[in-house]
Design a protein around this motif. Sequence first.
Motif, PDB file in Angstrom:
ATOM      1  N   GLU A  95      33.348  52.013   1.879  1.00 19.47           N
ATOM      2  CA  GLU A  95      33.517  53.077   2.875  1.00 19.47           C
ATOM      3  C   GLU A  95      34.240  52.573   4.130  1.00 19.47           C
ATOM      4  OE1 GLU A  95      29.978  56.228   2.034  1.00 19.47           O
ATOM      5  OE2 GLU A  95      29.446  54.504   3.281  1.00 19.47           O
TER       6      GLU A  95
ATOM      7  N   ARG B 167      41.689  45.114   1.749  1.00 18.36           N
ATOM      8  CA  ARG B 167      41.875  46.428   2.351  1.00 18.36           C
ATOM      9  C   ARG B 167      41.834  46.241   3.857  1.00 18.36           C
ATOM     10  NH1 ARG B 167      38.029  51.032   0.014  1.00 18.36           N
ATOM     11  NH2 ARG B 167      39.224  52.264   1.518  1.00 18.36           N
TER      12      ARG B 167
ATOM     13  N   GLY C   4      44.376  53.598  11.471  1.00 16.43           N
ATOM     14  CA  GLY C   4      43.400  53.796  10.408  1.00 16.43           C
ATOM     15  C   GLY C   4      43.720  52.923   9.211  1.00 16.43           C
ATOM     16  N   GLU C   5      43.262  53.326   8.027  1.00 11.15           N
ATOM     17  CA  GLU C   5      43.566  52.520   6.846  1.00 11.15           C
ATOM     18  C   GLU C   5      45.034  52.662   6.494  1.00 11.15           C
ATOM     19  OE1 GLU C   5      42.096  51.364   2.369  1.00 11.15           O
ATOM     20  OE2 GLU C   5      41.460  53.291   3.175  1.00 11.15           O
TER      21      GLU C   5
ATOM     22  N   GLU D 178      36.614  53.968   5.820  1.00  8.06           N
ATOM     23  CA  GLU D 178      36.836  54.980   6.857  1.00  8.06           C
ATOM     24  C   GLU D 178      35.627  55.126   7.778  1.00  8.06           C
ATOM     25  OE1 GLU D 178      34.848  56.795   3.392  1.00  8.06           O
ATOM     26  OE2 GLU D 178      36.621  55.533   3.634  1.00  8.06           O
ATOM     27  N   LYS D 179      34.455  54.678   7.332  1.00  7.39           N
ATOM     28  CA  LYS D 179      33.251  54.736   8.158  1.00  7.39           C
ATOM     29  C   LYS D 179      33.096  53.487   9.012  1.00  7.39           C
ATOM     30  CE  LYS D 179      28.202  54.935   7.894  1.00  7.39           C
ATOM     31  NZ  LYS D 179      27.013  55.008   7.004  1.00  7.39           N
TER      32      LYS D 179
ATOM     33  N   GLY E 163      35.418  50.979   9.458  1.00  7.33           N
ATOM     34  CA  GLY E 163      36.628  50.538  10.141  1.00  7.33           C
ATOM     35  C   GLY E 163      36.672  50.884  11.620  1.00  7.33           C
TER      36      GLY E 163
ATOM     37  N   TRP F 243      41.866  48.062   7.920  1.00  8.24           N
ATOM     38  CA  TRP F 243      41.772  49.143   8.901  1.00  8.24           C
ATOM     39  C   TRP F 243      42.553  48.694  10.128  1.00  8.24           C
ATOM     40  CZ3 TRP F 243      39.802  54.044   8.720  1.00  8.24           C
ATOM     41  CH2 TRP F 243      39.735  54.731   9.936  1.00  8.24           C
TER      42      TRP F 243
END
Length: 295
Positions: free
Chosen positions: A188, A222, A229-230, A190-191, A193, A224
């Motif tokens: 996760e 991956r 963002g990602e 997006e949470k 990061g 962030w």
Amino acid sequence: MKFTKMQGAGNDYVYVDCTQNELKNVSEVAVAVSDRHFGIGSDGLILIKKSDKADFFMEMYNADGSQGSMCGNGIRCVGKYVYDNGLTDKAEITVETLSGIKTLQLYPGSDGKVKTVRVNMGAPILQPEQIPADIHAFKNAEILKNVDRLVAQPISVDGKDYEVTCVSMGNPHAIVYLDKNVDLKAFELEKIGPMFENHPAFPDRVNTEFIQVCDSENLNMRVWERGSGETFACGTGACASLVATVLNGLCNDTATLHLLGGDLKITWDKKENTVYMEGPAETVFTGEWLLKEEN
């Protein structure tokens, strides 16, 4: 505004030749063109300008309009742009950035267009105050007063402890290692990061790389990125991750970073204390963007 959309390992930017003409209200333009629904769609905007210190100057902006100091994937595409568009005929060029002058080796294919670029990314910065990282926000703050680098240091994020290694490659990075049994694609990001990005340990915000070590020559990653963002790839992040992984004794001085958008080959020449990055650069399409009248 004439533009070219380019990408390096999936890290995509809108490029504008500003060697002859200036672009006004750049931060607002960056936000507008980066929007993937109402704009061109990109991780940000990069302007190519003249330089009195190097062959060219790269001025980059993130998708949120904030200015960045350096982008490894972005600078490779700058090299391709200036060569493919006849702004230079040299296979080795220098590009000035806010984090210093970088040397690029361009490798054209049989069609005369650049396919891959090798970038001298300079020396990694490890001193906490230069990254910058505030040691007082780390769990071992008292112990860290006398250290010159932050390697595998515990930090609390959203109530959970993580070990991070901090490196700057002209912009700040926090590298976190995940177990091999973690599904990296389902992680996760997006949470967590944004919580890393805005953590008080990083006064200028931070890019965060989540790494799985496959073996001594292959790392999965991956990322962030602060302000974007990602993203599918981050060149400086791949460089910082290689340095961090070497410092943690988990990989060789040369390794391939496998990112969502492709692979980057990173080498840390310890004798020179220089990091080299090699990877692809591709043109996606060209077009014209209708600027607002005030621009």
